[in-house]
Design a protein around this motif. Sequence first.
Motif, mmCIF file in Angstrom:
data_model
loop_
_atom_site.group_PDB
_atom_site.id
_atom_site.type_symbol
_atom_site.label_atom_id
_atom_site.label_comp_id
_atom_site.label_asym_id
_atom_site.label_seq_id
_atom_site.Cartn_x
_atom_site.Cartn_y
_atom_site.Cartn_z
ATOM 1 N N SER A 1 0.807 -1.217 0.000
ATOM 2 C CA SER A 1 0.000 0.000 0.000
ATOM 3 C C SER A 1 0.844 1.272 0.000
ATOM 4 O O SER A 1 0.329 2.357 -0.259
ATOM 5 N N ASN A 2 2.137 1.150 0.289
ATOM 6 C CA ASN A 2 2.994 2.334 0.395
ATOM 7 C C ASN A 2 4.064 2.441 -0.679
ATOM 8 O O ASN A 2 4.370 3.532 -1.145
ATOM 9 N N SER B 1 4.310 6.157 -1.048
ATOM 10 C CA SER B 1 3.089 6.948 -0.896
ATOM 11 C C SER B 1 2.837 7.269 0.570
ATOM 12 O O SER B 1 3.094 6.447 1.448
ATOM 13 N N ILE C 1 -0.393 8.710 2.931
ATOM 14 C CA ILE C 1 -1.795 9.116 3.030
ATOM 15 C C ILE C 1 -1.869 10.339 3.933
ATOM 16 O O ILE C 1 -1.337 10.342 5.042
ATOM 17 N N ASN D 1 -4.994 12.465 4.394
ATOM 18 C CA ASN D 1 -6.271 12.899 4.961
ATOM 19 C C ASN D 1 -7.261 11.739 4.984
ATOM 20 O O ASN D 1 -6.965 10.625 4.543
ATOM 21 N N LYS E 1 -8.135 9.561 2.031
ATOM 22 C CA LYS E 1 -7.046 8.693 1.571
ATOM 23 C C LYS E 1 -6.372 9.222 0.312
ATOM 24 O O LYS E 1 -5.845 8.464 -0.499
ATOM 25 N N ASN E 2 -6.403 10.540 0.131
ATOM 26 C CA ASN E 2 -5.592 11.142 -0.918
ATOM 27 C C ASN E 2 -4.121 10.996 -0.536
ATOM 28 O O ASN E 2 -3.782 10.992 0.642
ATOM 29 N N LYS E 3 -3.266 10.888 -1.531
ATOM 30 C CA LYS E 3 -1.879 10.533 -1.267
ATOM 31 C C LYS E 3 -0.903 11.572 -1.796
ATOM 32 O O LYS E 3 -1.168 12.255 -2.788
ATOM 33 N N ASN F 1 2.866 11.290 -3.247
ATOM 34 C CA ASN F 1 3.833 10.311 -3.714
ATOM 35 C C ASN F 1 5.198 10.966 -3.879
ATOM 36 O O ASN F 1 5.325 12.017 -4.525
#
Length: 210
Positions: free
Chosen positions: A125-126, A171, A173, A175, A178-180, A182
């Motif tokens: 996820s990251n 990535s 996160i 807010n 879940k906007n990212k 990068n």
Amino acid sequence: MKKILVLLTTLFLLVGQFIYAQNKTENAILSMDKKPFYLESGVNVSLPVHIEMYRSHRLAVGVNVRAGKIISRKLELGIRFDYDYRFIKKNSRILTPKSTLEERALHSNFSLFSIKPNVQFNLNSNWYWGAETGVGYALSDENSKIGLGFVTEYASNQQFGLCSGLYFGKSFIINAKKNKVNLSMDLTQFLAHGHAENSLGLRINYRFLN
């Protein structure tokens, strides 16, 4: 009797947790299905790492925009537009009235535009890595017709070339939506006539989820 009640209570709790986890997973999948596309944009900074470019130029700053499509949790496809403006080496512009067009362009700033389809692999996820390739167009401040023609291996009017890149990033996160953000390291190149000019840089992008 008490043991049976404890056993039944424990069983109900386990079943409840399983159902909750399953619903959460299904909701995440549905959310992905509803939002397969996204847009991200940000800034680039880079330095040339090839001797031809490094002898005359230094830092480049620019912007990029990427549209992506989520294929699966591990795979994404996209297309990126990049713009970079590269500055000459400090105090390197020493010219004479007899200097050729290529010599003047060698000591001038230039812009590089590129559009590159890409494929991105999500390690988790990251963390992620990707590869991209497309076409690039160079524009010299000295003369709009010369492009990167000051590089000895290129033609004098070299403006178009193959632009490719490899990148590796992480990535963050930022807010509840879940906007990212990068952050990636990028190795890019401009290839023409069998010769590549490479640069290494950083890219910071903000991802908007639709």
